[in-house]
Design a protein around this motif. Structure first.
Motif, mmCIF file in Angstrom:
data_model
loop_
_atom_site.group_PDB
_atom_site.id
_atom_site.type_symbol
_atom_site.label_atom_id
_atom_site.label_comp_id
_atom_site.label_asym_id
_atom_site.label_seq_id
_atom_site.Cartn_x
_atom_site.Cartn_y
_atom_site.Cartn_z
ATOM 1 N N ASN A 1 33.345 -13.986 73.568
ATOM 2 C CA ASN A 1 32.363 -12.905 73.708
ATOM 3 C C ASN A 1 31.684 -13.081 75.064
ATOM 4 O O ASN A 1 31.157 -14.139 75.375
ATOM 5 N N ALA A 2 31.731 -12.031 75.869
ATOM 6 C CA ALA A 2 31.218 -12.132 77.240
ATOM 7 C C ALA A 2 29.718 -11.846 77.300
ATOM 8 O O ALA A 2 29.201 -11.051 76.517
ATOM 9 N N THR A 3 29.054 -12.500 78.244
ATOM 10 C CA THR A 3 27.634 -12.286 78.612
ATOM 11 C C THR A 3 26.664 -12.374 77.420
ATOM 12 O O THR A 3 25.595 -11.773 77.438
ATOM 13 N N THR A 4 27.021 -13.146 76.425
ATOM 14 C CA THR A 4 26.222 -13.207 75.193
ATOM 15 C C THR A 4 24.850 -13.830 75.418
ATOM 16 O O THR A 4 23.869 -13.429 74.767
ATOM 17 N N SER A 5 24.750 -14.805 76.330
ATOM 18 C CA SER A 5 23.465 -15.507 76.474
ATOM 19 C C SER A 5 22.379 -14.563 76.987
ATOM 20 O O SER A 5 21.197 -14.789 76.772
ATOM 21 N N VAL B 1 24.939 -19.859 69.314
ATOM 22 C CA VAL B 1 25.694 -19.382 70.475
ATOM 23 C C VAL B 1 26.029 -20.566 71.383
ATOM 24 O O VAL B 1 25.133 -21.313 71.774
ATOM 25 N N GLU B 2 27.321 -20.730 71.700
ATOM 26 C CA GLU B 2 27.734 -21.840 72.583
ATOM 27 C C GLU B 2 28.595 -21.326 73.718
ATOM 28 O O GLU B 2 29.508 -20.524 73.485
ATOM 29 N N ALA B 3 28.333 -21.817 74.938
ATOM 30 C CA ALA B 3 29.121 -21.390 76.098
ATOM 31 C C ALA B 3 30.516 -22.014 76.050
ATOM 32 O O ALA B 3 30.677 -23.144 75.579
ATOM 33 N N LEU B 4 31.513 -21.262 76.527
ATOM 34 C CA LEU B 4 32.894 -21.779 76.601
ATOM 35 C C LEU B 4 33.271 -21.986 78.058
ATOM 36 O O LEU B 4 32.984 -21.132 78.889
ATOM 37 N N PRO B 5 33.945 -23.075 78.380
ATOM 38 C CA PRO B 5 34.406 -23.247 79.765
ATOM 39 C C PRO B 5 35.532 -22.249 80.064
ATOM 40 O O PRO B 5 36.396 -22.017 79.229
ATOM 41 N N THR B 6 35.491 -21.638 81.227
ATOM 42 C CA THR B 6 36.520 -20.666 81.604
ATOM 43 C C THR B 6 36.512 -20.442 83.108
ATOM 44 O O THR B 6 35.500 -20.682 83.764
ATOM 45 N N VAL B 7 37.635 -19.964 83.653
ATOM 46 C CA VAL B 7 37.650 -19.605 85.076
ATOM 47 C C VAL B 7 36.995 -18.251 85.299
ATOM 48 O O VAL B 7 36.619 -17.909 86.408
ATOM 49 N N ASN B 8 36.893 -17.445 84.248
ATOM 50 C CA ASN B 8 36.330 -16.096 84.398
ATOM 51 C C ASN B 8 34.927 -16.169 85.016
ATOM 52 O O ASN B 8 34.134 -17.026 84.636
#
Ligand code: FAD
Length: 386
Positions: A166-170, A206-213
């Motif tokens: 899920n993008a930009t959730t924070s 809510v937890e951040a995921l590591p990504t290149v995006n």
């Protein structure tokens, strides 16, 4: 380069386009954008909060919404003009797409009067953003496999499950969450329902995921989160048709066409006078491809405005525009490398964003599958549009 194409499609609402361009030219918004482009390679960039609020204050974030909900009451093509301009200016835009195109379209079309009044004006003003909580660890392309469940309680619903990518959730205050209503039906799609979930709920993690995006991804765990009756959008089990309808806007491909054009023009400027004839021929071919891909996107917008956007036509537009934009970003990196950023300030962002373009809003394989299914069913998807 810039091949101009004459067409009867609503490619340009030139007054609106000019207004968006002038708004984005304001020095504080340029500053915000420059800051976003300078995000270090291993960090996620912030959403363009100030840009959204400025556009929102002018009724430009959701121009196609009625004025009482913060829009200008224009047709949907005005919204496509804004989306294309944001892409042409290199503005990362997932928060607007999720908030206005996905959650907002759904609430405005299917929400109760109370839900619309509560959420839509704040969304259109750029003060409140929504996350889209559809994908799960084992349900992406086939959302019919989702396992998040919604159980009836005395005063509402209890939501349990895990959402991911899920993008930009924070940055978001709420999520629009797809969950399966328990006990309603055995049909995988007919049980899917949509809920508004406050992301500061104590049972939502809510937890951040590591990504290149460049824009951060998150996992959202709903640990028996209780929400009231008003959280349900539309009827229980009506979620599938609502969410596919909202995705139609994103799948016109216009925002991908904007990226393709921006990235190609910057690549051409960066190698001006230094290329070989072979490279010049390649860039000319890409220029024609971008112009024609854009036409496909705008044909989809014209169909959407008439309420006649077929799934196959949207799939073709999304597929071609996203593949082309991705190809141009990769080519730019091959030709320019990290040094290219002098003439192409968001080159690194483009390269980081490129892999996700052909996954988000439905992968390329799924778009091609939609086109093929339509053809095999006997219908010519393009014939049906006219
Ligand atoms: C930039 C970006 C933003 C996103 N934002 C959000 C968001 O805000 N909210 C949200 O809920 N999700 C979001 N997503 C997730 C996105 O919707 C999913 O990644 C996408 O639907 C694919 O699902 P998946 O990742 O589970 O891959 P899978 O569905 O597991 O697919 C893996 C691979 O298999 C292929 N495949 C799968 N099924 C078939 C088939 N039947 N035929 C042929 N090939 C097949 C796919 O094309 C893909 O290449 C985002 C993704 C990206 C990249």
């Amino acid at each position: 380069m810039g091949i101009s194409v004459s067409s009867s499609l609503p490619l340009a609402d030139s007054d609106l386009r000019e207004e968006v361009r002038q708004s984005l030219a304001a020095s504080k918004l340029r500053e915000e954008l420059n800051g976003i482009w300078r995000t270090p390679p291993h960090e996620a960039c912030s959403p363009p909060r100030l840009t959204y609020r400025e556009l929102g204050a002018r009724g430009l974030l959701a121009p196609h919404w009625p004025p009482e909900f913060g829009g200008r009451g224009t047709g949907v093509s005005a919204s496509a003009v804004v989306a294309e301009e944001l892409a042409l200016h290199g503005v990362p835009d997932s928060a607007r797409v999720n908030t206005i195109d996905n959650a907002g379209t759904t609430l405005l079309s299917f929400g109760t009067g109370r839900q619309r009044r509560r959420y839509c004006p704040e969304m259109a003003a750029g003060r409140v953003t929504f996350a889209v909580l559809y994908t799960e660890p084992h349900a992406g392309s086939d959302l019919g496999a989702l396992t998040t469940r919604a159980e009836r309680t005395e005063h509402g619903w209890r939501l349990t499950g895990t959402k991911t990518w899920n993008a930009t959730t924070s940055d978001a205050s709420y999520g629009i969450c797809a969950a399966r209503v328990t006990g309603a039906t055995d049909n995988a799609y007919a049980a899917i329902s949509l809920f508004v979930v406050p992301l500061d709920h104590p049972a939502v993690h809510v937890e951040a995921l590591p990504t290149v995006n460049p824009e951060q991804f998150f996992t959202v765990r709903l640990d028996g989160a209780e929400v009231d009756d008003e959280a349900l959008i539309g009827a229980p089990g009506a979620g599938w048709s609502m969410l596919t309808r909202a995705l139609g806007t994103e799948r016109t491909g216009v925002c991908f066409a904007g990226r393709a054009r921006r990235w190609l023009d910057q690549l051409v400027r960066a190698i001006e006078g230094r290329g070989t004839p072979v490279l010049a021929a390649e860039l000319t071919r890409l220029d024609v491809e971008v112009a024609s891909a854009r036409l496909l996107g705008w044909q989809a917008v014209a169909d959407l405005a008439r309420g006649q956007l077929g799934a196959a036509a949207a799939a073709a537009a999304k597929w071609w525009n996203s593949e082309l934009a991705q190809h141009i970003a990769h080519r730019a990196w091959d030709l320019l490398g990290p040094q290219g950023s002098a003439a192409f300030p968001d080159l690194l962002m483009a390269v980081r964003e490129a892999p996700g373009l052909t996954l988000a809003a439905g992968t390329s394989e799924m778009q091609l599958s939609t086109v093929a299914t339509d053809l095999l069913d006997g219908g010519d998807p393009w014939e049906e549009q006219t």
